[in-house]
Scaffold this motif. Structure first.
Motif, PDB file in Angstrom:
ATOM      1  N   CYS A 158      -4.548  -3.636   2.645  1.00 35.41           N
ATOM      2  CA  CYS A 158      -5.469  -3.983   1.457  1.00 35.41           C
ATOM      3  C   CYS A 158      -5.479  -5.544   1.155  1.00 35.41           C
TER       4      CYS A 158
ATOM      5  N   LEU B 157      -5.929   6.596  -1.809  1.00 33.24           N
ATOM      6  CA  LEU B 157      -4.919   5.213  -1.264  1.00 33.24           C
ATOM      7  C   LEU B 157      -4.496   4.329  -2.703  1.00 33.24           C
TER       8      LEU B 157
ATOM      9  N   GLU C  34       0.463  -0.978  -0.259  1.00 25.68           N
ATOM     10  CA  GLU C  34      -0.327  -0.299  -0.116  1.00 25.68           C
ATOM     11  C   GLU C  34       0.615   1.151   0.141  1.00 25.68           C
TER      12      GLU C  34
ATOM     13  N   CYS D  43      -2.801   0.077  -3.659  1.00 27.20           N
ATOM     14  CA  CYS D  43      -1.908  -1.348  -3.646  1.00 27.20           C
ATOM     15  C   CYS D  43      -1.396  -2.058  -4.442  1.00 27.20           C
TER      16      CYS D  43
ATOM     17  N   TRP E  26     -10.045  -3.576   0.159  1.00 23.66           N
ATOM     18  CA  TRP E  26      -9.532  -2.459   1.348  1.00 23.66           C
ATOM     19  C   TRP E  26     -10.378  -2.294   2.874  1.00 23.66           C
TER      20      TRP E  26
END
Length: 124
Positions: free
Chosen positions: A95, A20, A6, A22, A36
Motif C-alpha cells: 500500500c 487486502l 497492510e 491498508c 496498491w
C-alpha cells in the motif's frame, strides 16, 4: 509522517478471493492518492490500482474486472478486493500514499509513504 499497515494476505487457490486492507495513521488524510502495488520475486514493483481523494479509481489492465480498490475515509482504510485470483497474482502487495498529486498516478516515484507489504500466494 504517515504510517501504513497492510493486512489480509495469505494463501489461496486459483479462482479464489482475498481482501487486502491498508490502515493509515499519523498525518493521514483522505485527500491523499492511495495506491496498491505488487512485487513478484525477480520482478520490478508494479502498479495495481489507485484511488484519489475524491474516490476516482484506476486499475491496471492485468487486474481490471477482477480487483476493486475502495476506501473508507472514516476508518482511514483502503481496501483491495481481489477475485478470480490467478497464480500470476502471487506477489508481495504494498500500500502507498502520495501527497504530491491529487490525481491518479501509476508512477511509484510519486508515492511518499509505503507499507511493509503483505504476501499473497495463489496456488494452481
Amino acid at each position: 509522517q504517515v504510517q501504513l499497515v497492510e493486512s489480509g494476505g495469505g494463501l489461496v487457490q486459483a479462482g479464489g478471493s482475498l481482501r487486502l486492507s491498508c490502515a493509515a495513521s499519523g498525518r493521514a488524510s483522505s485527500a491523499y492518492v492511495m495506491g496498491w502495488f505488487r512485487q513478484a520475486p525477480g520482478k520490478e514493483r508494479e502498479f495495481v490500482a489507485a484511488i484519489s481523494g475524491s474516490g476516482i479509481t484506476y486499475h491496471a489492465d492485468s487486474v481490471k474486472a477482477r480487483f476493486i480498490i475502495s476506501k473508507d475515509n472514516a476508518k482511514n482504510t483502503v481496501y483491495l478486493q481481489m477475485s478470480s485470483l490467478k497464480p500470476e497474482d502471487t506477489a508481495v502487495y504494498y500500500c502507498a500514499a502520495s501527497t504530491r498529486t491529487t490525481g491518479i498516478t501509476m508512477n511509484r516515484g510519486l508515492y511518499d509513504y509505503w507499507g511493509q507489504g503483505t504476501q499473497v500466494t495463489v496456488s494452481s
